[in-house]
Design a protein around this motif. Structure first.
Motif, mmCIF file in Angstrom:
data_model
loop_
_atom_site.group_PDB
_atom_site.id
_atom_site.type_symbol
_atom_site.label_atom_id
_atom_site.label_comp_id
_atom_site.label_asym_id
_atom_site.label_seq_id
_atom_site.Cartn_x
_atom_site.Cartn_y
_atom_site.Cartn_z
ATOM 1 N N GLY A 51 0.791 -1.213 0.000
ATOM 2 C CA GLY A 51 0.000 0.000 0.000
ATOM 3 C C GLY A 51 0.825 1.265 0.000
ATOM 4 O O GLY A 51 0.498 2.228 -0.702
ATOM 5 N N GLY A 52 1.911 1.270 0.769
ATOM 6 C CA GLY A 52 2.721 2.475 0.873
ATOM 7 C C GLY A 52 3.855 2.517 -0.115
ATOM 8 O O GLY A 52 3.988 3.449 -0.919
ATOM 9 N N GLU A 53 4.685 1.474 -0.102
ATOM 10 C CA GLU A 53 5.884 1.485 -0.936
ATOM 11 C C GLU A 53 5.560 1.307 -2.420
ATOM 12 O O GLU A 53 6.186 1.915 -3.289
ATOM 13 N N LEU A 54 4.563 0.456 -2.727
ATOM 14 C CA LEU A 54 4.206 0.229 -4.125
ATOM 15 C C LEU A 54 3.027 1.078 -4.570
ATOM 16 O O LEU A 54 2.681 1.097 -5.752
ATOM 17 N N GLY A 55 2.375 1.763 -3.618
ATOM 18 C CA GLY A 55 1.292 2.679 -3.960
ATOM 19 C C GLY A 55 0.004 2.009 -4.406
ATOM 20 O O GLY A 55 -0.797 2.622 -5.122
ATOM 21 N N LEU A 56 -0.198 0.750 -4.015
ATOM 22 C CA LEU A 56 -1.413 0.032 -4.396
ATOM 23 C C LEU A 56 -2.483 0.181 -3.311
ATOM 24 O O LEU A 56 -2.177 0.410 -2.143
ATOM 25 N N GLY A 57 -3.732 0.034 -3.698
ATOM 26 C CA GLY A 57 -4.817 0.069 -2.727
ATOM 27 C C GLY A 57 -5.094 -1.332 -2.201
ATOM 28 O O GLY A 57 -5.264 -2.278 -2.984
ATOM 29 N N ILE A 58 -5.135 -1.493 -0.878
ATOM 30 C CA ILE A 58 -5.411 -2.793 -0.268
ATOM 31 C C ILE A 58 -6.912 -2.868 0.032
ATOM 32 O O ILE A 58 -7.437 -2.094 0.840
ATOM 33 N N VAL A 59 -7.602 -3.793 -0.636
ATOM 34 C CA VAL A 59 -9.037 -3.984 -0.422
ATOM 35 C C VAL A 59 -9.233 -5.308 0.306
ATOM 36 O O VAL A 59 -8.805 -6.363 -0.183
ATOM 37 N N VAL A 60 -9.855 -5.236 1.477
ATOM 38 C CA VAL A 60 -10.069 -6.435 2.291
ATOM 39 C C VAL A 60 -11.573 -6.633 2.478
ATOM 40 O O VAL A 60 -12.256 -5.753 2.999
ATOM 41 N N VAL A 61 -12.078 -7.764 2.049
ATOM 42 C CA VAL A 61 -13.504 -8.075 2.177
ATOM 43 C C VAL A 61 -13.728 -8.866 3.456
ATOM 44 O O VAL A 61 -13.143 -9.937 3.639
ATOM 45 N N PHE A 62 -14.528 -8.316 4.354
ATOM 46 C CA PHE A 62 -14.958 -9.046 5.544
ATOM 47 C C PHE A 62 -16.257 -9.763 5.164
ATOM 48 O O PHE A 62 -17.339 -9.186 5.197
ATOM 49 N N ASP A 63 -16.118 -11.028 4.787
ATOM 50 C CA ASP A 63 -17.218 -11.765 4.170
ATOM 51 C C ASP A 63 -17.996 -12.587 5.204
ATOM 52 O O ASP A 63 -17.419 -13.110 6.159
ATOM 53 N N ASN A 64 -19.320 -12.711 4.980
ATOM 54 C CA ASN A 64 -20.213 -13.512 5.826
ATOM 55 C C ASN A 64 -20.292 -13.020 7.266
ATOM 56 O O ASN A 64 -20.655 -13.794 8.162
ATOM 57 N N VAL A 65 -19.989 -11.752 7.477
ATOM 58 C CA VAL A 65 -20.158 -11.175 8.814
ATOM 59 C C VAL A 65 -21.628 -11.206 9.218
ATOM 60 O O VAL A 65 -21.977 -11.403 10.387
ATOM 61 N N ASP A 66 -22.515 -11.054 8.227
ATOM 62 C CA ASP A 66 -23.945 -10.993 8.519
ATOM 63 C C ASP A 66 -24.497 -12.296 9.063
ATOM 64 O O ASP A 66 -25.606 -12.336 9.588
ATOM 65 N N ARG A 67 -23.737 -13.373 8.975
ATOM 66 C CA ARG A 67 -24.217 -14.655 9.471
ATOM 67 C C ARG A 67 -23.838 -14.882 10.941
ATOM 68 O O ARG A 67 -24.146 -15.923 11.515
ATOM 69 N N PHE A 99 -17.266 -5.257 13.465
ATOM 70 C CA PHE A 99 -17.230 -3.924 12.884
ATOM 71 C C PHE A 99 -16.171 -3.068 13.569
ATOM 72 O O PHE A 99 -15.428 -2.338 12.917
ATOM 73 N N GLY A 100 -16.100 -3.157 14.895
ATOM 74 C CA GLY A 100 -15.050 -2.433 15.610
ATOM 75 C C GLY A 100 -13.670 -2.886 15.174
ATOM 76 O O GLY A 100 -12.753 -2.068 15.004
ATOM 77 N N ALA A 101 -13.523 -4.205 14.972
ATOM 78 C CA ALA A 101 -12.231 -4.732 14.513
ATOM 79 C C ALA A 101 -11.928 -4.252 13.096
ATOM 80 O O ALA A 101 -10.765 -4.025 12.736
ATOM 81 N N ALA A 102 -12.975 -4.087 12.268
ATOM 82 C CA ALA A 102 -12.765 -3.594 10.905
ATOM 83 C C ALA A 102 -12.221 -2.167 10.927
ATOM 84 O O ALA A 102 -11.348 -1.809 10.125
ATOM 85 N N GLN A 103 -12.733 -1.366 11.864
ATOM 86 C CA GLN A 103 -12.221 -0.004 11.998
ATOM 87 C C GLN A 103 -10.737 -0.021 12.370
ATOM 88 O O GLN A 103 -9.932 0.749 11.848
ATOM 89 N N TRP A 104 -10.391 -0.900 13.286
ATOM 90 C CA TRP A 104 -8.982 -1.032 13.681
ATOM 91 C C TRP A 104 -8.136 -1.504 12.507
ATOM 92 O O TRP A 104 -7.054 -0.967 12.235
ATOM 93 N N PHE A 105 -8.642 -2.490 11.763
ATOM 94 C CA PHE A 105 -7.844 -3.068 10.685
ATOM 95 C C PHE A 105 -7.658 -2.058 9.553
ATOM 96 O O PHE A 105 -6.606 -1.996 8.919
ATOM 97 N N LYS A 106 -8.712 -1.278 9.316
ATOM 98 C CA LYS A 106 -8.588 -0.207 8.322
ATOM 99 C C LYS A 106 -7.486 0.764 8.718
ATOM 100 O O LYS A 106 -6.666 1.176 7.889
ATOM 101 N N GLY A 107 -7.445 1.117 10.001
ATOM 102 C CA GLY A 107 -6.426 2.044 10.469
ATOM 103 C C GLY A 107 -5.026 1.470 10.385
ATOM 104 O O GLY A 107 -4.080 2.175 10.032
ATOM 105 N N THR A 108 -4.912 0.180 10.665
ATOM 106 C CA THR A 108 -3.570 -0.415 10.700
ATOM 107 C C THR A 108 -3.043 -0.750 9.313
ATOM 108 O O THR A 108 -1.831 -0.827 9.098
ATOM 109 N N THR A 109 -3.961 -0.922 8.336
ATOM 110 C CA THR A 109 -3.510 -1.248 6.979
ATOM 111 C C THR A 109 -3.679 -0.088 6.016
ATOM 112 O O THR A 109 -3.141 -0.132 4.904
ATOM 113 N N ARG A 110 -4.469 0.927 6.443
ATOM 114 C CA ARG A 110 -4.798 2.066 5.577
ATOM 115 C C ARG A 110 -5.434 1.572 4.281
ATOM 116 O O ARG A 110 -5.184 2.104 3.189
#
Length: 835
Positions: free
Chosen positions: A432-448, A458-469
């Motif tokens: 994400g930083g050195e190569l300038g790519l966007g990191i897309v992470v799908v949190f799948d089947n959370v609704d189940r 969801f709280g963990a997703a906020q943390w993970f977004k912050g830690t991976t940008r």
């Protein structure tokens, strides 16, 4: 016992019946502060009853005026009709105390007289020698009086100001009205309402109840194709289904009439909450495409958690996978790297950040073809850590002890790689930083997952977004979003743009899969299949199999089909269940191959309604045994119940189905808390534990839809509403001959003679045979007489059942409707009678 209703948390709830704030103030005894009847009720009587230093009665036992049913009393009390007492105390479905409040201008005797007359009317509804209401109370703010319900002589009368903790007066009142006294009185009454023995028809059927059958001879040939195209696990959806059998939003149609009440999409209607419907076509997906493009251009600035909201099984996972595979723009594909984390695999919330990091590392490598633990790749990912090591104290070893230097370097790399959180951060930093790519992470089947788990993730997703940008795409159940959008952590998204997936209709999903199946069968050449139909063999080209299936599809879902909408209601917005149900019908041994042959020869023909109901009820079993995931036995009580009744399930469902458009306890229409339901069932004389058990059972069966898809038992504060399947059961199935006859093989009844008789009738049936019409009439007449007697018994033993026992009335109307149909009488009036 249930937890007190006052323990319910959450600002989005309206307080259920009989509840009060957790902190109960002391009763006010200063007459100057008690000027009106309402003052007396709220400032003296309620605190007097509930405060721990006074009567200490749990708030869940205290019922307010709207709980009681108006009852005629006499002119002496100044009330001609429609009188309702101000408060009553109930214990597990039994009224034990009546309380009447008056303003100071009234004499205490007036309220006492009204309460006694009301108690008389209620006690008269119980069996001889059973008078549940022993005491009545009247208070006018100056005085409080307690009397036996049937005596004008023995009256305890005190000045309100004299009732203080530690006084003999309070001790005397506690002996009569305190929590322990009320509980002891109610338990003594339980002896008169004790559990009656109920007898299981299945017990008398013995081993015969579980006889299993194979698939019909037509469906047996279809197993490979049905498994391939109708598999109901989203994790294994074939690529060809995602690519060529996806129902886009421009193809989705609305529901009809009543089903719209249960199945319509409401998540986009909330003011102030930007929730955009994703519009999909063959090659496009509006909204999310723009968000992905913005993120790929500037990942650091547009890093966020992006919600994809929808019902369970509505296709959120399939949409995201299809978008990743087919709809993403070439520019976004070049500038992003993806990972899918499947929360079906999550064991629990313990160690959630570590588990998320591990899954990210694993799936990121797999999906992007990167060996994240390989020597060269790891060195690139850990360039920052290794450079820090090279420049640090170990730098001196590079010349004097190069072997030790390299060992230290390896140890440093292994240390970071052994810590999932640190290594996930390093991977995100590198790509994400050195190569300038966007990191897309799908949190799948959370609704189940359960509501609480969803919010934690969801709280963990906020943390993970912050830690991976990165950009975290998280699917969330619509009911969870609606219920908690104003609360942490979802309140942070009040002004964010999130997306909603509209679930496709059942018939659209099935049709698309069938069309795909037909394409794949087109090259079958001259190969033929055959199946048995009565004494004949039906031979047909394998290449035409899809066409025949389409004909069966039309018989189920065509305009002339009487059950198409009902089948949709079973599965509501759950695509996975829809596919499984269609498969089960096709394979059912209870669908005669003669009817299948008839449909194959002429698509205008249709499969009989009773055959479809039988297939859904019995599955692969010879008899209905209550194990169907579609048709539930709502006429039979649980053997664990303290006071078994054949009407409890129906009474619960009727309460919610009739109020499906009302805001009961919740901001969403149709939702009621478990505590409210238990209280309302108590009004009909049901035991609290029985009612709570029944609510959990109906939720497990899928007839009630919890706001939280919990795996464990529902609690007092949890909210539920009637599922569309509840409407099908109460408004369709229960009036159908096939349902009532089928349930008779799995009933629990209070008559041993009836249970044995029903078991004998089923045992004498030859294998795969069915009752003739005259035999069904005799069977249903016996059941009607039994349920009528049970209804009248319940009305005699529980004060308000005749007025408010809608479930019992619905069942009696259902039997009459079914018998009218069998006897060839007037058209069934059932749907018109019971709204």
């Amino acid at each position: 016992m249930l937890a007190p209703i006052s323990a319910i948390q959450g600002s989005r709830f309206v307080r259920p019946l009989g509840s009060q704030p957790p902190a109960v103030s002391l009763p006010i005894s200063n007459i100057l502060e008690l000027k009106t009847e309402s003052d007396v009720e709220q400032k003296f009587i309620m605190p007097f009853l509930a405060h721990p230093s006074f009567m200490n009665i749990p708030a869940s036992w205290i019922r307010t005026k709207d709980y009681m049913i108006p009852t005629e009393i006499d002119k002496i009390a100044g009330k001609r009709s429609g009188y309702i007492p101000d408060y009553s105390i109930w214990y597990s479905g039994i009224p034990v105390v009546i309380i009447e409040a008056k303003s100071p201008e009234y004499r205490i005797e007036v309220g006492l007289r009204e309460a006694q007359l009301y108690a008389l009317q209620i006690n008269k509804r119980y069996p001889p020698n059973v008078s549940p209401i022993k005491f009545v109370v009247s208070c006018n703010g100056e005085q409080i009086a307690v009397a036996a319900w049937d005596s004008e002589v023995e009256i305890l009368k005190f000045n309100c100001a004299e009732i203080q903790p530690g006084t003999a007066i309070l001790a005397a009142l506690t002996n009569v009205l305190g929590k322990d006294a009320v509980e002891e009185q109610a338990r003594a009454l339980n002896a008169h309402l004790a559990r009656r023995p109920f007898f299981s028809v299945q017990a008398f059927l013995g081993a015969k109840r579980n006889i299993q059958l194979g698939p019909n001879s037509f469906g047996d040939k279809l197993l490979p194709s049905l498994t391939r195209f109708f598999g109901n696990d989203s994790d294994t959806t074939p690529d060809e289904v995602i690519d060529r059998a996806y129902v886009s939003s421009d193809e989705i149609t609305g529901y009809d009439a009543v089903l719209e009440t249960f199945l319509r999409d409401t998540s986009t209607q909330h003011l102030g909450i930007p929730l955009k419907v994703i519009q999909t076509s063959k090659n496009k997906a509006s909204g999310i495409t723009e968000e992905l493009s913005k993120f790929s251009q500037n990942p650091k600035y547009f890093s966020r958690v992006q919600l994809i909201v929808g019902a369970v099984g509505s296709g959120k996972s399939t949409f995201i996978r299809r978008y990743y595979r087919r709809l993403m723009t070439a520019d976004a594909e070049r500038k992003t790297r993806w990972a899918f984390i499947n929360f079906n695999d999550m064991a629990g919330l313990d160690g959630l950040p570590e588990w998320i990091s591990k899954e990210f590392i694993r799936t990121f490598g797999e999906m992007n073809g990167i060996d994240v633990y390989g020597h060269d790749e790891a060195n690139r990912i850990l360039a920052v850590e290794l450079n820090r090591y090279d420049r640090g104290p170990a730098k001196a070893l590079k010349t004097i002890a190069p072997v030790d230097f390299q060992k230290g370097r390896v140890a440093e790399a292994q240390k970071v790689m052994s810590e999932p959180i640190e290594y996930a951060q390093a991977i995100a930093r590198h790509f994400g930083g050195e190569l300038g790519l966007g990191i897309v992470v799908v949190f799948d089947n959370v609704d189940r997952r359960s509501r609480d788990e969803q919010l934690a993730i969801f709280g963990a997703a906020q943390w993970f977004k912050g830690t991976t940008r990165g950009l975290v795409l998280m699917n969330l159940r619509d009911s969870t979003f609606e219920a908690h959008r104003d609360e942490p952590p979802l309140d942070a998204f009040t002004n964010a743009v999130n997306f909603y997936i509209r679930p496709p209709r059942l018939w659209q999903v099935v049709r698309k899969r069938l069309e795909l199946l037909m394409e794949n069968l087109a090259d079958a050449g001259d190969k033929y299949n055959e199946f048995s139909a009565s004494s004949y063999k039906i031979r047909y080209p394998a290449s035409a199999l899809g066409e025949y299936l389409m004909g069966i599809y039309g018989a189920l879902f065509g305009r002339t089909s009487p059950v198409g909408a009902k089948l949709e209601a079973f599965v509501a917005k759950d695509v996975r269940s829809a596919l499984a149900m269609f498969t089960n019908i096709i394979l059912s041994p209870h669908i005669p191959t003669t009817q299948i042959a008839s449909v194959m020869m002429s698509p205008e023909n249709r499969i009989d309604e009773d055959r479809i109901i039988r297939a859904l009820m019995r599955g692969r079993y010879l008899y209905y045994n209550g194990n169907s995931v579609y048709c539930r036995n709502i006429l039979s009580p649980s053997e664990q119940d303290n006071r078994q009744s054949n009407f409890l399930y129906m009474d619960l469902l009727e309460f919610l189905v009739r109020r499906r458009k009302e805001k009961i306890d919740f901001s969403q229409e149709g939702y009621a808390t478990v505590a409210t339901l238990v209280a309302r069932m108590g009004q009909l004389g049901y035991d609290d534990e029985d009612a709570l058990r029944a609510i959990n059972t109906l939720a497990t069966w899928g007839l009630l839809e919890p706001e939280s898809l919990v795996a464990d038992e529902l609690r007092s504060g949890d909210a539920v509403k009637a599922h569309a399947s509840a409407w099908v059961h109460t408004r369709f199935f229960v009036s159908r001959v096939e349902y009532l006859v089928g349930c008779s093989a799995a009933l629990r009844v209070s008559s041993r003679e009836l249970a044995e008789d029903l078991a004998q009738r089923w045992s004498q049936l030859p294998a795969n045979a069915e009752f003739y019409a005259h035999a069904k009439i005799r069977l249903l007449e016996r059941l009607r007489d039994y349920f009528t007697a049970e209804y009248e018994r319940r009305c005699r033993r529980h004060a308000f059942y005749r007025e408010a026992g809608y479930g019992g009335r619905t069942i009696l109307a259902a039997f009459e409707s079914a018998l009218d149909h069998l006897k060839g009488g007037r058209k069934s009036p059932f749907i018109r009678k019971v709204r």
